[in-house]
Design an enzyme around this catalytic site. Structure first.
Site, PDB file in Angstrom:
ATOM      1  N   HIS A  84      33.179 -14.098 -12.214  1.00  0.00           N
ATOM      2  CA  HIS A  84      32.486 -13.937 -10.932  1.00  0.00           C
ATOM      3  C   HIS A  84      33.130 -12.886 -10.042  1.00  0.00           C
ATOM      4  CE1 HIS A  84      35.495 -16.977  -9.451  1.00  0.00           C
ATOM      5  NE2 HIS A  84      35.381 -16.284  -8.337  1.00  0.00           N
ATOM      6  N   SER A 121      40.815 -15.647  -7.047  1.00  0.00           N
ATOM      7  CA  SER A 121      40.108 -15.756  -8.321  1.00  0.00           C
ATOM      8  C   SER A 121      40.651 -14.792  -9.358  1.00  0.00           C
ATOM      9  CB  SER A 121      38.621 -15.471  -8.117  1.00  0.00           C
ATOM     10  OG  SER A 121      37.930 -16.607  -7.725  1.00  0.00           O
ATOM     11  N   ASP A 139      33.424 -18.498 -17.018  1.00  0.00           N
ATOM     12  CA  ASP A 139      33.874 -17.725 -15.855  1.00  0.00           C
ATOM     13  C   ASP A 139      35.137 -16.931 -16.180  1.00  0.00           C
ATOM     14  OD1 ASP A 139      33.714 -16.706 -13.307  1.00  0.00           O
ATOM     15  OD2 ASP A 139      34.814 -18.351 -12.381  1.00  0.00           O
TER      16      ASP A 139
END
Length: 484
Positions: free
Chosen positions: A128, A234, A160
């Site tokens: 993402h 992230s 992901d």
């Protein structure tokens, strides 16, 4: 599709969308100097016994060891109209009012984190973080003012996980990938990243839980930690006190402090070869449409079980057809894994090695049977479904429809007297329509309470967001919720 749980609404991916229109520098920087790393700090902890204090400088040494291999990632995406609805802005909207949508720029930007695993610049991050990127720039702690171009090598939305390659930076320092197999609740960990754009930050904490399943976010079980993870973290590494990466920081629970989630590194290591070679992960396929066991299905099919996956359709010439699966079989075990839901079956098939035979335990007309299926690679394009429809415009949502005809009615076993409505003739098993429960042979009665008479009406009535579709399959009428 089921409503999203309260937990999912409160859990956000931790890539940070800044939503500003300032472009990143495009000048190519000189090659990085080779960084000399300290000796593996595992040597300083190898002789510790239970109850012994950690060395006072353990996290200082961790920072020295790991930070040179961590990269801050800046992503730009050229967009028309309103920018992508980032989860962070969703939280701001709670305070600013429903009209607040964040900055409206033609070029959206976001930040995340990655870490180098091979000296030539191969690095790990989250899908993402780089999904939809037009340009990727990275920086290193040793030269924060210089920006290097990077490109996506491969990515896997299901887990992901993504690989990028950094260009023009020379030989790079790398981190060591450890194992998540022996991770224990209570052990010390450190999270590295770019929280809210505050570059090269480190936080420490413990492993709070393992095997935390949040299927709305990831097919893989998470490691939960109270080491501070924030938007921008992230793709950063979660590291043990030996300096080994045990997880990839991925998400947070926005309702509370100290609840972050990381993808276990053992799962990531399994996917790296495929992403490097093919740019994607190819998963197992058997060629079925499935549904959940519910009280009504249990009664109508006279099932002796309360859970499992009902086979609603079997694609022609598919592994399921060759192995003998039939419509209305109920799968309760696949490849040695218990199947309590349709999602369990999807996961079990996807995780089975292509070309291997899997024992499948089913109930058929009340009797328990075991058959064997050889899992294959999914066929490409519309061959994934039983037949190819003529309405290619619906490929993006994962199904094709055709106008009603007597031949189609016969092909799909539609009973006499059924309404002459458009018929779903093909469903992509991995698309949103299949996930919502649409299957071959469904007749589309109405969409968002507007009647459907022709196949062309389907494309006209489907809209971005949530769609309520009333379908008839056989003599059963039901509602399907399709999110686009």
């Amino acid at each position: 599709m089921k409503r999203l749980s309260v937990l999912f609404l409160a859990v956000v991916l931790v890539g940070l969308g800044l939503g500003i229109g300032v472009g990143l520098g495009s000048k190519t920087a000189e090659s990085l100097q080779e960084v000399v790393l300290p000796q593996a700090i595992g040597q300083s902890t190898a002789n510790l016994r239970a109850g012994d204090p950690l060395p006072e400088n353990i996290f200082v040494e961790l920072a020295k060891l790991v930070n040179p291999s961590v990269v801050n990632i800046g992503v730009s995406m050229h967009q028309q109209g309103p920018r992508y609805r980032d989860p962070v802005w969703e939280m701001f909207e709670q305070f600013m009012g429903p009209g607040f949508q964040g900055p409206q720029q033609r070029e959206a930007m976001s930040v995340g984190t990655g870490f180098v695993i091979e000296p030539d610049g191969l690095a790990i991050t989250n899908n993402h973080v780089v999904d939809g990127a037009d340009q990727i720039k990275v920086t290193f702690v040793s030269q924060p003012e210089k920006k290097y171009d990077a490109e996506v090598v491969g990515r896997d939305p299901r887990t992901d996980f993504a690989l990028i390659r950094i260009k023009g930076a020379g030989k790079l320092p790398t981190v060591k990938l450890g194992s998540s197999r022996d991770v224990q609740v209570g052990q010390w960990v450190a999270a590295f990243g770019n929280p809210y754009g505050h570059s090269f930050s480190m936080s420490k904490g413990i492993v709070s839980a393992i095997g935390r399943q949040i299927r709305e976010l990831n097919a893989l079980p998470f490691i939960q930690t109270d080491a501070s993870i924030n938007p921008g973290n992230s793709g950063g590494p979660l590291v043990n006190t030996k300096g080994e990466v045990i997880g990839v920081n991925s998400a947070i629970d926005a309702r509370a402090q100290g609840i972050g989630f990381a993808i276990p590194i053992d799962h990531v290591k399994e996917l790296i070869p495929q992403l490097k070679e093919k740019g994607k992960v190819v998963r197992g396929y058997i060629g079925v449409a499935i549904d959940e066991v519910n009280p009504r299905a249990k009664q109508m099919l006279k099932l002796p079980v309360d859970s499992g996956a009902i086979i609603m359709d079997v694609m022609e010439s598919s592994p399921a057809a060759k192995g003998g699966l039939r419509t209305y079989d109920v799968v309760v075990e696949f490849g040695g894994k218990k199947v309590g839901s349709a999602q369990d079956l999807l996961d079990a098939v996807a995780d089975t090695k292509i070309g291997s035979a899997a024992p499948v335990v089913i109930y058929r007309e009340g009797s328990k049977k075991t058959i064997s299926l050889t899992v294959s690679e999914p066929p490409s394009g519309p061959q994934q479904a039983r037949r190819q429809g003529k309405q290619g415009a619906f490929a993006a949502v994962g199904f094709d429809v055709e106008d009603f005809s007597d031949k189609l009615a016969k092909d799909f076993g539609i009973p006499p007297g059924a309404p002459k409505k458009p018929i779903v003739v093909a469903v992509n098993p991995s698309g949103p329509a299949a996930q919502a429960g649409i299957r071959g042979g469904d007749m589309i009665l109405d969409i968002n309470r507007t009647k459907v008479n022709k196949a062309a009406d389907v494309g006209r009535l489907l809209q971005p967001g949530s769609n309520m579709i009333r379908v008839q399959n056989g003599r059963q009428v039901s509602l399907v919720f399709l999110n686009l």
